[in-house]
Each structure stands twice: as structure tokens, then as C-alpha cells.
Design a protein around this motif. Sequence first.
Motif, mmCIF file in Angstrom:
data_model
loop_
_atom_site.group_PDB
_atom_site.id
_atom_site.type_symbol
_atom_site.label_atom_id
_atom_site.label_comp_id
_atom_site.label_asym_id
_atom_site.label_seq_id
_atom_site.Cartn_x
_atom_site.Cartn_y
_atom_site.Cartn_z
ATOM 1 N N UNK A 32 67.271 -6.107 56.083
ATOM 2 C CA UNK A 32 66.463 -6.829 55.100
ATOM 3 C C UNK A 32 65.725 -7.985 55.764
ATOM 4 N N UNK A 33 66.389 -8.682 56.662
ATOM 5 C CA UNK A 33 65.744 -9.789 57.374
ATOM 6 C C UNK A 33 64.586 -9.275 58.226
ATOM 7 N N UNK A 34 64.758 -8.109 58.838
ATOM 8 C CA UNK A 34 63.679 -7.526 59.641
ATOM 9 C C UNK A 34 62.477 -7.209 58.761
ATOM 10 N N UNK A 35 62.726 -6.632 57.579
ATOM 11 C CA UNK A 35 61.625 -6.340 56.647
ATOM 12 C C UNK A 35 60.938 -7.618 56.207
ATOM 13 N N UNK A 36 61.729 -8.655 55.932
ATOM 14 C CA UNK A 36 61.147 -9.941 55.537
ATOM 15 C C UNK A 36 60.288 -10.519 56.654
ATOM 16 N N UNK A 37 60.764 -10.433 57.885
ATOM 17 C CA UNK A 37 59.984 -10.961 59.003
ATOM 18 C C UNK A 37 58.642 -10.252 59.126
ATOM 19 N N UNK A 38 58.629 -8.958 58.888
ATOM 20 C CA UNK A 38 57.367 -8.220 58.917
ATOM 21 C C UNK A 38 56.439 -8.678 57.796
ATOM 22 N N UNK A 39 57.008 -8.937 56.616
ATOM 23 C CA UNK A 39 56.202 -9.427 55.497
ATOM 24 C C UNK A 39 55.691 -10.841 55.774
ATOM 25 N N UNK A 40 56.536 -11.669 56.366
ATOM 26 C CA UNK A 40 56.158 -13.051 56.670
ATOM 27 C C UNK A 40 54.969 -13.076 57.621
ATOM 28 N N UNK A 41 54.981 -12.190 58.615
ATOM 29 C CA UNK A 41 53.888 -12.147 59.585
ATOM 30 C C UNK A 41 52.556 -11.830 58.931
ATOM 31 N N UNK A 42 52.580 -11.071 57.850
ATOM 32 C CA UNK A 42 51.321 -10.690 57.201
ATOM 33 C C UNK A 42 50.985 -11.561 55.995
ATOM 34 N N UNK A 43 51.806 -12.563 55.718
ATOM 35 C CA UNK A 43 51.560 -13.470 54.599
ATOM 36 C C UNK A 43 50.954 -14.764 55.138
ATOM 37 N N UNK A 44 49.770 -15.142 54.656
ATOM 38 C CA UNK A 44 49.175 -16.403 55.116
ATOM 39 C C UNK A 44 50.080 -17.599 54.791
ATOM 40 N N UNK A 45 50.090 -18.581 55.667
ATOM 41 C CA UNK A 45 50.944 -19.755 55.491
ATOM 42 C C UNK A 45 50.693 -20.442 54.153
ATOM 43 N N UNK A 46 49.444 -20.432 53.680
ATOM 44 C CA UNK A 46 49.145 -21.102 52.410
ATOM 45 C C UNK A 46 49.654 -20.320 51.197
ATOM 46 N N UNK A 47 50.128 -19.097 51.393
ATOM 47 C CA UNK A 47 50.709 -18.309 50.299
ATOM 48 C C UNK A 47 52.225 -18.197 50.436
ATOM 49 N N UNK A 48 52.780 -18.873 51.449
ATOM 50 C CA UNK A 48 54.202 -18.754 51.735
ATOM 51 C C UNK A 48 55.072 -19.358 50.642
ATOM 52 N N UNK A 49 54.603 -20.404 49.984
ATOM 53 C CA UNK A 49 55.405 -21.014 48.920
ATOM 54 C C UNK A 49 55.667 -20.007 47.808
ATOM 55 N N UNK A 50 54.665 -19.258 47.415
ATOM 56 C CA UNK A 50 54.843 -18.225 46.392
ATOM 57 C C UNK A 50 55.772 -17.124 46.899
ATOM 58 N N UNK A 51 55.634 -16.758 48.164
ATOM 59 C CA UNK A 51 56.491 -15.732 48.757
ATOM 60 C C UNK A 51 57.964 -16.168 48.702
ATOM 61 N N UNK A 52 58.229 -17.402 49.091
ATOM 62 C CA UNK A 52 59.607 -17.903 49.105
ATOM 63 C C UNK A 52 60.158 -18.006 47.682
ATOM 64 N N UNK A 53 59.341 -18.441 46.750
ATOM 65 C CA UNK A 53 59.837 -18.572 45.375
ATOM 66 C C UNK A 53 60.162 -17.219 44.754
ATOM 67 N N UNK A 54 59.593 -16.153 45.308
ATOM 68 C CA UNK A 54 59.862 -14.799 44.808
ATOM 69 C C UNK A 54 60.633 -13.987 45.831
#
Length: 59
Positions: A32-54
Amino acid sequence: MDSGISSAMAFGALLRENPEAARIYDTCTPQQKQRLLLQIQSTPADRMEAFVSQLNAAL
């Protein structure tokens, strides 16, 4: 700075500010952490707050 690194740094900072998201991340399996890391790489830093909240939905 590479956008993946910026996103990873934003993710880490936001986890420190969000105990619920940190708890969810801590209970993730290595896969699961590996999948998250792949998603994090493709998520812009300015959208990371929404990503973390969900974070639960991202798994």
C-alpha cells in the motif's frame, strides 16, 4: 527541485500536521505504501493537502 520530491516533502509535512492521516499511513502494508508513493509522485504539491485529507480513500 523535482516535482516528485516537492510532492513527497509536502506529503511528509502534511502527515505531521494530520494525526489521523499519519495513523492511516502507519498501518499501511508495504504494498500500500508503494502504491501511495506512486500516487504522490504524480500529485502536484499544491494538491497534496487534499490527497492527505482523503488518504483512506486513496488506498
